[in-house]
Scaffold this active site. Structure first.
Site: not given
Length: 319
Positions: A79-80
């Site tokens: 996930h960013p």
């Protein structure tokens, strides 16, 4: 008011438990409705609700304990992310306006910057500039870009130099917004390129579905690539529309959507709309909700309990 903070930790269950325990004890009126961790994303999404001041107090406790227990220098996941508490949105739920939620978000950002030495970026309703309204714009380049980002895109509050403490905590993005649905669709492939292609086609900024943000990633724990959606206005594009569009794009590539998962909680109406999409003649609430769960495959990846995943039901049970 609801808060949906996202922390950059989903693998160490003991650390997540310690953070949850601190949040529970910070403000008794702020109730923890749901905790959703994912090891591959290395992320945990918490959902809090209660009186605005109590929710803000609990959110500050979350920022504080996360700064103590998490270290972004060693954090990696699908996930960013930009910081230990990557994003903390406030959502007006009942008897509250978006402007009032934004005022609470500003108070939280101000306190976190002053007392925790955290770089704070404001987004959505709190954005000082139009381009900062978009979380993706602020988070572009992720944590690794932060030393340069803080020079070229200075935080709204807090330190502006990437010192040793900021290296540990990263930066946090805070603001008020309306309901957002985080919705992931699994594909019958582990080729992440296919998921990324589908996400690119379907995201709004590329001419895809309105009020849709999307990325593609690999979830080794599910043995599947996923298209991960943020549905920023489910009245424009709902769960069923996103799922069916993803299915159509998958089939063009010889693939199929095998199931989906909802991250955190959703308003009842979001699932009812999906049920009506598949069963327009049905009027019974229970039947519509079960239709939505079945047709979206919400119980194929992980167990899905309607009583635990619909916001209004959790508020009734907990508050």
């Amino acid at each position: 008011m609801e808060a949906v903070p996202n922390i950059s930790e989903g693998r160490r269950a003991d650390v997540v438990r310690a953070i949850v325990q601190r949040v529970r004890g910070a403000a008794p009126q702020a109730k923890l409705l749901h905790v959703d961790s994912n090891q591959d994303a290395n992320r945990t999404v918490l959902t809090l609700a209660g009186p605005p001041e109590a929710v803000r107090q609990a959110s500050f406790a979350l920022l504080q304990v996360s700064a103590q227990l998490l270290d972004m220098r060693t954090q990696h996941g699908a996930h960013p992310r930009l910081g230990a508490v990557d994003v903390c949105p406030f959502v007006p739920v009942r008897n509250m306006t978006l402007d009032e939620a934004a005022a609470q978000a500003h108070l939280l950002g101000k306190q976190a910057a002053a007392e925790l030495h955290l770089p704070i970026y404001f987004y959505e309703a709190n954005a000082a500039h139009k381009e900062r309204k978009n979380l993706a714009f602020i988070r572009r380049g992720e944590y690794e870009s932060l030393p340069q980002k803080m020079l070229q895109l200075p935080p709204d509050l807090g330190p502006r130099q990437f010192d040793a403490q900021v290296a540990r905590t990263g930066a946090s993005v805070i603001g008020a917004r309306n309901f957002l649905l985080a919705f992931n669709v699994s594909l019958n492939t582990q080729e992440v390129s296919a998921a990324k292609e589908i996400a690119a086609v379907l995201r709004e900024k590329n001419g895809g579905l309105p009020a849709v943000k999307a990325i593609g990633w690999l979830m080794p724990g599910y043995q599947a690539a996923q298209v991960s959606f943020n549905l920023t206005d489910y009245h424009q594009t709902g769960l069923a529309q996103a799922f069916e569009a993803c299915q159509q794009e998958a089939q063009k590539r010889g693939l199929t959507a095998t199931g989906s998962e909802l991250i955190g909680l959703a308003p009842e109406e979001a699932l009812l709309k999906a049920g009506r999409f598949y069963a327009p003649a049905e009027t019974a609430t229970a039947a519509l909700l079960e239709t939505a769960v079945t047709r979206l495959g919400l119980n194929k990846i992980r167990p899905f309990n309607l009583r635990e995943r619909i916001l209004e039901y959790r508020l009734q049970d907990v508050l």
